[in-house]
Design a protein around this motif. Sequence first.
Motif, mmCIF file in Angstrom:
data_model
loop_
_atom_site.group_PDB
_atom_site.id
_atom_site.type_symbol
_atom_site.label_atom_id
_atom_site.label_comp_id
_atom_site.label_asym_id
_atom_site.label_seq_id
_atom_site.Cartn_x
_atom_site.Cartn_y
_atom_site.Cartn_z
ATOM 1 N N THR A 20 1.127 -1.135 0.047
ATOM 2 C CA THR A 20 -0.062 0.149 -0.227
ATOM 3 C C THR A 20 0.941 1.059 -0.070
ATOM 4 O OG1 THR A 20 -1.686 -1.036 1.121
ATOM 5 C CG2 THR A 20 -1.683 1.257 1.330
ATOM 6 N N LYS A 21 0.411 2.159 -0.782
ATOM 7 C CA LYS A 21 1.166 3.501 -0.748
ATOM 8 C C LYS A 21 0.543 4.544 0.343
ATOM 9 C CE LYS A 21 1.731 3.445 -5.806
ATOM 10 N NZ LYS A 21 1.467 4.351 -6.950
ATOM 11 N N ASN A 23 0.430 8.034 3.134
ATOM 12 C CA ASN A 23 0.617 9.136 3.052
ATOM 13 C C ASN A 23 1.720 9.471 4.180
ATOM 14 O OD1 ASN A 23 -1.368 10.743 1.479
ATOM 15 N ND2 ASN A 23 -2.989 10.121 2.785
ATOM 16 N N LYS A 67 -4.179 6.296 3.428
ATOM 17 C CA LYS A 67 -3.643 5.671 2.039
ATOM 18 C C LYS A 67 -3.614 6.802 0.967
ATOM 19 C CE LYS A 67 -5.732 1.026 2.422
ATOM 20 N NZ LYS A 67 -6.254 0.282 1.830
ATOM 21 N N ALA A 68 -2.417 6.926 0.303
ATOM 22 C CA ALA A 68 -2.055 7.986 -0.647
ATOM 23 C C ALA A 68 -2.738 7.541 -1.993
ATOM 24 C CB ALA A 68 -0.419 7.936 -0.700
ATOM 25 N N ASP A 69 -2.984 6.579 -2.397
ATOM 26 C CA ASP A 69 -3.508 6.091 -3.794
ATOM 27 C C ASP A 69 -5.173 5.697 -3.566
ATOM 28 O OD1 ASP A 69 -4.124 5.563 -6.249
ATOM 29 O OD2 ASP A 69 -2.691 3.965 -6.279
ATOM 30 N N ASP A 71 -7.070 4.645 -5.568
ATOM 31 C CA ASP A 71 -7.275 3.449 -6.283
ATOM 32 C C ASP A 71 -7.180 2.045 -5.222
ATOM 33 O OD1 ASP A 71 -7.864 4.720 -8.777
ATOM 34 O OD2 ASP A 71 -5.823 4.492 -9.327
ATOM 35 N N GLN A 72 -6.486 2.474 -4.237
ATOM 36 C CA GLN A 72 -6.193 1.220 -3.016
ATOM 37 C C GLN A 72 -7.241 1.216 -2.190
ATOM 38 O OE1 GLN A 72 -1.907 1.871 -2.199
ATOM 39 N NE2 GLN A 72 -1.541 0.165 -3.367
#
Length: 232
Positions: A20-21, A23, A67-69, A71-72
Amino acid sequence: MATSGDKYRSYLSEEEIKNTKWNFGPPNYDDVNKLFEEGRTNIWPEGSLEEKVQRLVKTWEMELVHKADPDQYKTLDAKKFKLGVNGRKFLTLEEIIKVGGSYNVFLQTSLPANLRLYNPEEETADSSQTLFKSTLPRGFAVEILQVYSGPPVIVYKFRHWGFMEGPFKGHAPTGEKVEFFGLAIFELDEHSKVVKVEFFCDRGELLAGLVKGKTSDESTEATPSGCPFMSS
């Protein structure tokens, strides 16, 4: 960082954390989970509607903040999602990011700038997270007190609490518990994704508990009731 997952949030297994990306880096909920366990008023049976809603709310908050993305995201549909607080204009995910994240959304106000204890227009996502993490170092726990209706339109009553063990905007820490209550409505689509959220709560109950400590330039004389709000 725990690698065995989280007891109260989904999608935090070791593999999911790794892929996971984030923040601010992977979140660690050890302290706030302990605070939650020590201060909660109910222990909902696993699999009950209340436990499922509580897990959804905690997981949704984790994804939205950390979560930074988009889409995840697993709990919400990033393209359709919108959030409203206290009858104000609903914000899309893009607008939430522009405003500066969760604290800035929840602490929006119509007060003139000189009367604001906390001014969302002067804070960023980073500054707000840093401020509240230092003010409430053990975290800001949330529990579900009652669920009035289940999906697809979930209505529930919640309680947030923490301990002011760090300074807030020049006000000294008191060590006291800070808490507030509210109602929320979560709307889910046919795929059980959250698409609309609305909160009703009194931001003043939170902020009032954070300005009890004296400021560095405050006189030793008693301060009239309400003055902390006027002097910020």
